[in-house]
Write a protein that holds these residues in place. Structure first.
Motif, PDB file in Angstrom:
ATOM      1  N   MET A 123      36.894 140.270 -51.638  1.00  0.00           N
ATOM      2  CA  MET A 123      35.708 139.573 -51.122  1.00  0.00           C
ATOM      3  C   MET A 123      35.189 140.319 -49.884  1.00  0.00           C
ATOM      4  O   MET A 123      35.974 140.645 -49.004  1.00  0.00           O
ATOM      5  N   LEU A 172      31.961 137.408 -46.210  1.00  0.00           N
ATOM      6  CA  LEU A 172      32.074 136.193 -47.028  1.00  0.00           C
ATOM      7  C   LEU A 172      33.437 135.546 -46.902  1.00  0.00           C
ATOM      8  O   LEU A 172      33.764 134.597 -47.599  1.00  0.00           O
ATOM      9  N   ASN A 173      34.204 136.087 -46.004  1.00  0.00           N
ATOM     10  CA  ASN A 173      35.563 135.600 -45.867  1.00  0.00           C
ATOM     11  C   ASN A 173      35.618 134.400 -44.909  1.00  0.00           C
ATOM     12  O   ASN A 173      36.338 134.420 -43.939  1.00  0.00           O
ATOM     13  N   ARG A 215      26.370 135.822 -54.086  1.00  0.00           N
ATOM     14  CA  ARG A 215      27.836 135.908 -53.915  1.00  0.00           C
ATOM     15  C   ARG A 215      28.310 134.964 -52.809  1.00  0.00           C
ATOM     16  O   ARG A 215      29.434 134.475 -52.829  1.00  0.00           O
ATOM     17  N   ASP A 221      28.617 131.695 -54.535  1.00  0.00           N
ATOM     18  CA  ASP A 221      29.912 131.703 -55.262  1.00  0.00           C
ATOM     19  C   ASP A 221      31.031 131.314 -54.302  1.00  0.00           C
ATOM     20  O   ASP A 221      31.881 130.481 -54.609  1.00  0.00           O
ATOM     21  N   ALA A 222      31.019 131.964 -53.129  1.00  0.00           N
ATOM     22  CA  ALA A 222      32.129 131.781 -52.186  1.00  0.00           C
ATOM     23  C   ALA A 222      32.184 130.350 -51.659  1.00  0.00           C
ATOM     24  O   ALA A 222      33.267 129.765 -51.544  1.00  0.00           O
ATOM     25  N   GLU A 264      33.505 128.065 -54.360  1.00  0.00           N
ATOM     26  CA  GLU A 264      34.961 128.225 -54.541  1.00  0.00           C
ATOM     27  C   GLU A 264      35.728 127.616 -53.373  1.00  0.00           C
ATOM     28  O   GLU A 264      36.814 127.057 -53.543  1.00  0.00           O
TER      29      GLU A 264
END
Ligand SMILES: Cc1cc2nc3c(=O)[nH]c(=O)nc-3n(C[C@H](O)[C@H](O)[C@H](O)COP(=O)(O)O)c2cc1C
Length: 376
Positions: free
Chosen positions: A1, A5-6, A328, A331-332, A335
């Motif tokens: 990742m 985005l972490n 993305r 997405d992150a 999740e």
């Protein structure tokens, strides 16, 4: 990742997004109208709901999936419709819909998102709900309904809590020249600026295509027109009293969203989680009730489900994640919610989202105090 985005919490996401967007834009979207009381209170009120766990029960596997209006979703976390989504990142609502599809959940997309339903449909792989306003007239609304039909979207959601525009999202008035208003901030946000310089004209054209704002807002008397024109499930979004929930159901709503527009409309409106239960008590046997406003982590989802919501929707977490990483990023964030919800289910000691009931939440007594009727 990718490193940016972490993020492990909404607070981390918000702090990073603050650095990615021009300050005026960030503040316009992160804050609410007026003094942002309702926006702040939406979040803070979740902290007042205690979760009541069962000790010494263990389910190695939890089940997060459920259905909304008969559509299967992998978790009861859906995307709220956000106008001007394209302003924070060119991926906009088509990117958010692609991410929702990958996550197995619903993307509800705003009529004001800056992309057309055709553009969204090209990227969507999962269920889509088209949000509509009547603010640009019946004809414009009908165009969106016809597009929703053409693309097989699952539902339309009419928003009823914003009769005027107290705080127009930046995207609605943006043009390349207005970007100059951001002034020196542009130099400090090179990635956003570079994207905006390539996509901004298209966004401005999309806003132009919306035509002039007419005065009308959706009224109860419009529900028949909407239902007839659409012919599928109608969701009424923006309900915060049991009386209005009853009206919505009497007017033919198939589901309602308990929402105060994330505090973007009436500053002073109650936090959504504080009124959820009274609304579920009124109409919860007849229609599905969803909630948005201040949902920031998996345990907030459990709180809302315990008070009777079928599912929650996320506004700013989606918006800020898109700002940070395009689709993305969405997405992150989905999740992250999935992970946190799974952990929260394990911690309260249930196997499935369907096992959560009222006994898992304790609310302040004043939330259930008798209140004056909202309607005379
Ligand atoms: C910048 C922004 C734009 C929004 N645009 C719309 C919109 O076009 N239509 C709509 O029904 N709701 C809109 N909303 C409200 C969201 O759908 C949702 O109700 C709200 O964001 C949920 O609260 P949260 O941001 O605390 O999660 C908007 C909210 C924000 C923050």
């Amino acid at each position: 990742m990718p490193k940016k985005l972490n993020f492990h919490t909404y607070e981390e996401l918000k702090a990073s997004a603050r650095k990615a967007l021009p300050r005026v834009l960030f503040e316009d979207m992160a804050n609410g109208s007026g003094r942002s009381w309702t926006t702040r209170h939406n979040e803070a009120a979740f902290d007042e709901v205690d979760l009541v766990p069962r000790a010494a029960v263990g389910f190695p596997e939890r089940q997060l999936s459920t259905t909304v209006l008969g559509t299967e979703v992998s978790m009861p976390v859906l995307l709220s419709p956000i106008g001007a989504l394209r302003m924070v990142h060119p991926h906009g609502a088509p990117g958010a819909a692609a991410a929702a599809g990958r996550a197995g959940t619903v993307a509800s997309v705003s009529m004001m998102c800056g992309h057309t339903p055709d553009e969204i449909a090209r990227r969507a792989t999962g269920p889509v709900w088209q949000q509509v306003y009547l603010s640009h007239g019946y004809e414009k609304c009908a165009e969106y309904i016809e597009a929703a039909k053409r693309h097989g979207f699952q539902a339309i959601a009419v928003t009823v809590d914003c009769p005027v525009s107290p705080k127009p999202p930046m995207g609605l008035k943006v043009s390349l020249s207005s970007a100059i208003e951001f002034g020196p901030q542009l130099a400090r946000r090179p990635a956003w600026t570079a994207r905006f310089l390539t996509d901004g004209a298209k966004l401005a054209a999309a806003n132009e295509a919306m035509g002039p704002r007419k005065k009308q807002t959706a009224l109860w008397s419009d529900m028949d027109w909407l239902k007839e024109r659409w012919g599928g499930p109608l969701i009424v979004k923006g309900i915060i009293t049991p009386e209005d929930a009853r009206r919505a159901v009497d007017a033919g709503a198939d589901a309602i969203v308990v929402s105060n527009h994330g505090g973007m409309s009436l500053d002073g409106a109650p936090a959504t989680i504080t009124v959820l239960e009274s609304i579920v008590r009124e109409v919860g046997q007849e229609v599905e009730v969803y909630l948005d406003g201040g949902v920031r982590q998996g345990s907030d989802v459990v709180r809302a489900l315990a008070l009777g919501a079928r599912a929650v929707m996320i506004g700013r977490p989606q918006l800020l994640a898109l700002a940070l990483g395009g689709e993305r990023g969405v997405d992150a964030v989905l999740e992250l919610f999935r992970h946190q919800l799974d952990v929260a289910l394990a911690m309260v000691g249930v196997q499935s989202v369907h096992d959560i009931d009222r006994s898992y939440a304790r609310t302040p007594e004043r939330w259930t105090d008798p209140q004056p009727a909202a309607l005379s």
